[in-house]
Design a protein around this motif. Structure first.
Motif, short mmCIF file in Angstrom:
data_model
loop_
_atom_site.label_atom_id
_atom_site.label_comp_id
_atom_site.label_asym_id
_atom_site.label_seq_id
_atom_site.Cartn_x
_atom_site.Cartn_y
_atom_site.Cartn_z
N TYR A 4 -41.63 89.55 59.79
CA TYR A 4 -42.34 88.53 58.95
C TYR A 4 -41.95 87.18 59.48
CZ TYR A 4 -43.20 92.06 55.45
OH TYR A 4 -43.63 93.30 54.94
N VAL A 5 -40.74 86.81 59.84
CA VAL A 5 -40.16 85.69 60.55
C VAL A 5 -40.75 85.45 61.93
CG1 VAL A 5 -38.58 84.54 60.83
CG2 VAL A 5 -38.31 85.66 58.88
N MET A 6 -40.72 86.41 62.86
CA MET A 6 -41.04 86.28 64.29
C MET A 6 -42.32 85.52 64.54
SD MET A 6 -38.36 86.18 65.96
CE MET A 6 -38.92 86.04 67.50
N PRO A 7 -43.18 86.26 63.90
CA PRO A 7 -44.88 85.86 64.03
C PRO A 7 -45.02 84.14 63.54
CG PRO A 7 -44.67 87.96 62.94
CD PRO A 7 -43.48 87.61 62.77
N VAL A 8 -44.21 83.83 62.50
CA VAL A 8 -44.36 82.62 62.39
C VAL A 8 -43.53 81.69 63.33
CG1 VAL A 8 -43.32 80.84 60.52
CG2 VAL A 8 -44.39 83.07 59.89
N VAL A 9 -42.52 81.95 63.71
CA VAL A 9 -41.80 81.40 64.75
C VAL A 9 -42.59 81.14 66.20
CG1 VAL A 9 -39.73 81.63 66.35
CG2 VAL A 9 -39.43 81.98 64.11
N ILE A 10 -43.39 82.31 66.37
CA ILE A 10 -44.08 82.43 67.61
C ILE A 10 -45.37 81.61 67.21
CG2 ILE A 10 -46.17 83.83 68.84
CD1 ILE A 10 -43.84 86.15 68.40
N GLY A 11 -45.93 81.38 66.05
CA GLY A 11 -47.08 80.25 65.93
C GLY A 11 -46.42 79.11 65.86
N LEU A 12 -45.31 78.61 65.45
CA LEU A 12 -44.64 77.40 65.51
C LEU A 12 -44.45 76.98 66.99
CD1 LEU A 12 -42.25 77.53 62.50
CD2 LEU A 12 -44.36 76.19 62.64
N TYR A 14 -45.93 78.03 69.66
CA TYR A 14 -47.41 77.70 70.16
C TYR A 14 -47.82 76.16 69.90
CZ TYR A 14 -52.28 77.55 70.89
OH TYR A 14 -53.54 77.16 71.05
N VAL A 15 -47.58 76.01 68.32
CA VAL A 15 -47.83 74.70 68.24
C VAL A 15 -46.99 73.40 68.83
CG1 VAL A 15 -47.76 72.99 66.37
CG2 VAL A 15 -48.83 75.15 65.97
N ILE A 111 -51.20 78.89 63.06
CA ILE A 111 -52.10 78.00 64.10
C ILE A 111 -53.19 77.32 63.32
CG2 ILE A 111 -53.25 78.00 66.14
CD1 ILE A 111 -51.55 80.47 66.97
N ALA A 112 -53.84 78.12 62.36
CA ALA A 112 -54.96 77.67 61.69
C ALA A 112 -54.56 76.46 60.74
CB ALA A 112 -55.74 78.55 60.84
N LEU A 113 -53.37 76.72 60.20
CA LEU A 113 -53.07 75.51 59.32
C LEU A 113 -52.77 74.33 60.19
CD1 LEU A 113 -52.16 74.66 56.64
CD2 LEU A 113 -49.94 75.44 57.08
N PHE A 116 -55.85 72.62 60.88
CA PHE A 116 -56.55 72.22 59.31
C PHE A 116 -56.05 70.71 59.26
CE2 PHE A 116 -57.83 76.56 58.07
CZ PHE A 116 -59.07 76.45 58.40
N VAL A 117 -54.87 70.63 59.89
CA VAL A 117 -54.33 69.11 59.51
C VAL A 117 -54.76 68.05 60.76
CG1 VAL A 117 -52.42 69.71 57.96
CG2 VAL A 117 -52.02 69.64 60.50
N GLY A 118 -55.48 68.74 61.67
CA GLY A 118 -55.92 68.01 62.77
C GLY A 118 -55.38 68.31 64.03
N GLY A 119 -54.36 69.11 64.33
CA GLY A 119 -53.89 69.51 65.39
C GLY A 119 -52.84 68.30 66.10
N PRO A 120 -52.23 67.94 65.35
CA PRO A 120 -51.37 66.51 65.65
C PRO A 120 -50.27 67.30 66.56
CG PRO A 120 -50.59 67.14 63.35
CD PRO A 120 -51.78 67.98 63.73
N SER A 121 -49.97 66.20 67.63
CA SER A 121 -48.53 66.77 68.58
C SER A 121 -47.20 66.67 67.50
CB SER A 121 -48.39 65.61 69.28
OG SER A 121 -48.01 64.47 68.70
#
Length: 148
Positions: A4-12, A14-15, A111-113, A116-121
């Motif tokens: 559960y944790v690694m996919p969240v880390v991968i998403g972060l 990516y961001v 990534i979607a979240l 939805f907040v505008g893709g800020p850096s």
């Protein structure tokens, strides 16, 4: 737990990495990436010709998303649904990794979240949530005057 944790880390991650790309190129690149995600399952063919239909759907969403982070986020959520369907059917994204579609279904909403907040850096996010805004940096506090 790691499942559960690694996919969240991968998403972060990516961001974090994509936030180095300046706007408007960041938004356009994200639109292209979500479009490409639509083709991720084609070679596995778990849903036959529906794989091509889903790919076409994400091409349309990606094209419309060239100027909209909201539509990019919607594209990632559509891909999340596709990941869940593949996981339940037993046709994972990476055939040798049974839970790869499950992980992708957790990563994509992260990534979607962000979209939805505008893709800020990352820098913009830091300033948004820190006490001191970039516009206030270096300025002395203005005294408040109250007139009776």
């Amino acid at each position: 737990m790691l499942r559960y944790v690694m996919p969240v880390v991968i998403g972060l991650v990516y961001v974090g990495l994509i936030s180095f790309v300046p706007e408007p190129h960041r938004r356009r690149l994200n639109a292209l990436i979500v479009t490409g995600a639509g083709a991720a399952y084609i070679s596995g063919g778990g849903f036959g010709l529906w794989e091509l239909a889903f790919c076409a759907l994400l091409v349309a969403v990606g094209y419309a998303a060239l100027n909209s982070y909201t539509l990019i986020g919607i594209g990632w959520l559509l891909h999340t649904a596709w990941d869940v369907m593949h996981h339940r059917r037993g046709t994972p994204l990476i055939p040798s990794l049974h839970d790869s579609s499950f992980g992708c279904a957790i990563c994509d909403p992260v990534i979607a979240l962000w979209c939805f907040v505008g893709g800020p850096s990352i820098k913009d996010l830091y300033h948004r949530f820190s006490r001191r805004r970039p516009a206030d940096a270096g300025r002395p506090a203005q005294p408040v005057t109250v007139t009776p």
